[in-house]
Write a protein that holds these residues in place. Structure first.
Motif, PDB file in Angstrom:
ATOM      1  N   SER A  70       0.848  -1.190   0.000  1.00  0.00           N
ATOM      2  CA  SER A  70       0.000   0.000   0.000  1.00  0.00           C
ATOM      3  C   SER A  70       0.882   1.238   0.000  1.00  0.00           C
ATOM      4  O   SER A  70       1.946   1.261   0.622  1.00  0.00           O
ATOM      5  CB  SER A  70      -0.895   0.009   1.240  1.00  0.00           C
ATOM      6  OG  SER A  70      -1.573   1.239   1.337  1.00  0.00           O
ATOM      7  N   GLN A  71       0.438   2.291  -0.684  1.00  0.00           N
ATOM      8  CA  GLN A  71       1.172   3.554  -0.704  1.00  0.00           C
ATOM      9  C   GLN A  71       0.827   4.414   0.499  1.00  0.00           C
ATOM     10  O   GLN A  71       1.340   5.518   0.635  1.00  0.00           O
ATOM     11  CB  GLN A  71       0.863   4.322  -1.984  1.00  0.00           C
ATOM     12  CG  GLN A  71       1.375   3.636  -3.221  1.00  0.00           C
ATOM     13  CD  GLN A  71       1.028   4.416  -4.485  1.00  0.00           C
ATOM     14  OE1 GLN A  71       0.116   5.222  -4.513  1.00  0.00           O
ATOM     15  NE2 GLN A  71       1.773   4.155  -5.538  1.00  0.00           N
ATOM     16  N   SER A  72      -0.004   3.904   1.389  1.00  0.00           N
ATOM     17  CA  SER A  72      -0.497   4.677   2.522  1.00  0.00           C
ATOM     18  C   SER A  72       0.357   4.453   3.768  1.00  0.00           C
ATOM     19  O   SER A  72       0.517   3.326   4.229  1.00  0.00           O
ATOM     20  CB  SER A  72      -1.947   4.282   2.818  1.00  0.00           C
ATOM     21  OG  SER A  72      -2.330   4.735   4.085  1.00  0.00           O
ATOM     22  N   GLU A  74      -0.605   5.337   6.646  1.00  0.00           N
ATOM     23  CA  GLU A  74      -1.566   4.886   7.655  1.00  0.00           C
ATOM     24  C   GLU A  74      -1.744   3.365   7.610  1.00  0.00           C
ATOM     25  O   GLU A  74      -1.879   2.728   8.650  1.00  0.00           O
ATOM     26  CB  GLU A  74      -2.906   5.590   7.492  1.00  0.00           C
ATOM     27  CG  GLU A  74      -2.847   7.074   7.804  1.00  0.00           C
ATOM     28  CD  GLU A  74      -2.224   7.364   9.169  1.00  0.00           C
ATOM     29  OE1 GLU A  74      -2.623   6.726  10.159  1.00  0.00           O
ATOM     30  OE2 GLU A  74      -1.337   8.226   9.232  1.00  0.00           O
ATOM     31  N   ASP A  75      -1.746   2.764   6.409  1.00  0.00           N
ATOM     32  CA  ASP A  75      -1.831   1.302   6.312  1.00  0.00           C
ATOM     33  C   ASP A  75      -0.621   0.655   6.969  1.00  0.00           C
ATOM     34  O   ASP A  75      -0.733  -0.363   7.647  1.00  0.00           O
ATOM     35  CB  ASP A  75      -1.930   0.851   4.856  1.00  0.00           C
ATOM     36  CG  ASP A  75      -3.292   1.116   4.253  1.00  0.00           C
ATOM     37  OD1 ASP A  75      -4.230   1.459   5.002  1.00  0.00           O
ATOM     38  OD2 ASP A  75      -3.409   0.975   3.015  1.00  0.00           O
TER      39      ASP A  75
END
Length: 162
Positions: A70-72, A74-75
């Motif tokens: 994931s590019q997040s 937060e993930d």
């Protein structure tokens, strides 16, 4: 076979590789490389590893045989503890039906893949309610999370049953 790369936060950031066999019931996870000081560097490494694995396997872009990180940020922060998500795997026919009423916190049960496991109780994560089991292993597979309707796939048949 499914191979998934994730970025996870551990004071700094690490890249992990999770491999799941075609049966969907056996998987393993391990750290790849060193710790990274920031998410962006860890993400670039994980993305490059996923792309190389996809090319090595001859998979087309978008094929779910390799899952890119994931590019997040937060993930990554939400992935602080490794979870084997039994509830996301394909359904198989259980030998014996288990229900939440059968389980007692602190009691030891026999699992299909980990041998004796201790039932720790219910766990709530991202809107899902799962059963948490302690395998006693001293690695990332220590805690196993099983969705309510998948107990029969995770636990061995009840005593006296086929």
């Amino acid at each position: 076979m499914t191979i998934e790369f994730r970025v996870k936060r551990v004071e700094r950031f690490i890249v992990t590789k999770y491999e799941q066999q075609n049966s969907g019931l056996i998987g393993s996870s391990r750290q790849i490389g060193k710790e990274f000081d920031n998410f962006d560097i860890a993400y670039e490494v994980a993305h490059a590893l996923a792309k190389a694995e996809q090319e090595r396997l001859g998979l087309a872009p978008g094929d779910t045989g390799v899952i890119f990180p994931s590019q997040s940020l937060e993930d990554a922060r939400g992935a602080d503890s490794y979870r084997v998500d039994w509830y996301d795997r394909p359904a198989v026919s259980p030998v014996e039906e288990w229900s939440a009423d059968d389980l007692v916190s602190g009691r030891v049960y026999e699992s299909r893949n980990f041998g004796p496991v201790t039932y720790m109780g219910l766990d709530h994560y991202c809107g899902d309610t799962t059963h948490k089991f302690d395998t006693g292993l001293r690695d990332v597979r220590r805690d196993q999370y099983v969705k309510m309707d998948r107990l029969g796939e995770f636990l061995a048949p009840k005593a006296g049953k086929a």
